[in-house]
Design a protein around this motif. Structure first.
Motif, PDB file in Angstrom:
ATOM      1  N   GLY A  30       0.813  -1.209   0.000  1.00 38.42           N
ATOM      2  CA  GLY A  30       0.000   0.000   0.000  1.00 38.42           C
ATOM      3  C   GLY A  30       0.846   1.257   0.000  1.00 38.42           C
ATOM      4  O   GLY A  30       2.072   1.201  -0.022  1.00 38.42           O
ATOM      5  N   VAL A  31       0.162   2.385   0.012  1.00 40.85           N
ATOM      6  CA  VAL A  31       0.809   3.692   0.051  1.00 40.85           C
ATOM      7  C   VAL A  31       0.634   4.257   1.455  1.00 40.85           C
ATOM      8  O   VAL A  31      -0.432   4.153   2.056  1.00 40.85           O
ATOM      9  CB  VAL A  31       0.186   4.648  -0.995  1.00 40.85           C
ATOM     10  CG1 VAL A  31       0.673   6.074  -0.810  1.00 40.85           C
ATOM     11  CG2 VAL A  31       0.508   4.166  -2.397  1.00 40.85           C
ATOM     12  N   SER A  32       1.695   4.832   1.968  1.00 38.25           N
ATOM     13  CA  SER A  32       1.692   5.424   3.301  1.00 38.25           C
ATOM     14  C   SER A  32       1.870   6.932   3.148  1.00 38.25           C
ATOM     15  O   SER A  32       2.733   7.383   2.397  1.00 38.25           O
ATOM     16  CB  SER A  32       2.850   4.827   4.106  1.00 38.25           C
ATOM     17  OG  SER A  32       2.947   5.432   5.358  1.00 38.25           O
ATOM     18  N   LEU A  33       1.067   7.693   3.844  1.00 39.51           N
ATOM     19  CA  LEU A  33       1.209   9.152   3.798  1.00 39.51           C
ATOM     20  C   LEU A  33       1.876   9.631   5.072  1.00 39.51           C
ATOM     21  O   LEU A  33       1.438   9.308   6.167  1.00 39.51           O
ATOM     22  CB  LEU A  33      -0.158   9.817   3.655  1.00 39.51           C
ATOM     23  CG  LEU A  33      -0.915   9.513   2.379  1.00 39.51           C
ATOM     24  CD1 LEU A  33      -2.295  10.160   2.424  1.00 39.51           C
ATOM     25  CD2 LEU A  33      -0.139   9.980   1.159  1.00 39.51           C
ATOM     26  N   TRP A  34       2.944  10.376   4.919  1.00 37.24           N
ATOM     27  CA  TRP A  34       3.601  10.999   6.057  1.00 37.24           C
ATOM     28  C   TRP A  34       3.437  12.501   5.895  1.00 37.24           C
ATOM     29  O   TRP A  34       3.990  13.104   4.982  1.00 37.24           O
ATOM     30  CB  TRP A  34       5.070  10.620   6.138  1.00 37.24           C
ATOM     31  CG  TRP A  34       5.739  11.218   7.323  1.00 37.24           C
ATOM     32  CD1 TRP A  34       5.501  10.905   8.633  1.00 37.24           C
ATOM     33  CD2 TRP A  34       6.714  12.257   7.336  1.00 37.24           C
ATOM     34  NE1 TRP A  34       6.278  11.680   9.455  1.00 37.24           N
ATOM     35  CE2 TRP A  34       7.022  12.514   8.683  1.00 37.24           C
ATOM     36  CE3 TRP A  34       7.341  12.979   6.340  1.00 37.24           C
ATOM     37  CZ2 TRP A  34       7.960  13.478   9.058  1.00 37.24           C
ATOM     38  CZ3 TRP A  34       8.273  13.930   6.714  1.00 37.24           C
ATOM     39  CH2 TRP A  34       8.572  14.162   8.068  1.00 37.24           C
TER      40      TRP A  34
END
Length: 153
Positions: free
Chosen positions: A123-127
């Motif tokens: 998945g994609v992780s947002l920081w």
């Protein structure tokens, strides 16, 4: 019982820079991408890596990344878009008050999602740790929160 899997954010192992120290925090240039992965694999401590997608260079080449992961026996847990450390994001990204800047951040995040799919990441992780303003009362935080939630929807 399912075993616990451990992943490492790869960006913290190189010559990390941010908007406060653009040149990085180390005197030396740092190791190249493959050397970092190779040395991690030799430690035999983790099973997956979290990558930062910048949109350019070898680290954003899905074929290259896929071959390295296979070569060293890693999965990619998540990929996060590099929505930090660049002047264009100084006023924020996915919550920015400027609609054009927010659209550019959305488009870049979508490219990250495409990259994520190509390499088979989880998945994609947002920081959003550096997303926006540094000082109190510098912006309308309620509006930025509304921008962020509507953008994510």
């Amino acid at each position: 019982m399912e075993s616990i899997k451990i992943s490492a954010i790869l960006g913290t192992l190189g010559q990390l820079g941010d908007r406060f120290m653009a040149g990085g925090y180390k005197d030396e240039k740092g190791l190249d991408f493959e050397t970092i992965i190779k040395e991690l694999a030799e430690l035999n401590l983790i099973e997956a890596l979290e990558l930062c997608y910048s949109g350019e260079g070898m680290e954003s080449d899905s074929g290259y990344i896929s071959s390295l992961m296979k070569k060293y026996g890693y999965d990619v847990s998540f990929v996060f878009p590099a929505l930090h450390c660049q002047r264009q994001w100084q006023d924020g990204t996915l919550r920015c008050s400027d609609k054009q800047t927010r659209k550019q951040a959305i488009d870049f995040t979508k490219k990250t999602m495409d990259f994520d799919e190509k390499i088979g990441a989880a998945g994609v992780s947002l920081w959003l740790g550096q997303d926006g303003h540094d000082y109190p009362l510098q912006t309308d935080y309620k509006q930025q929160w509304e921008n962020l939630t509507s953008t994510l929807k």
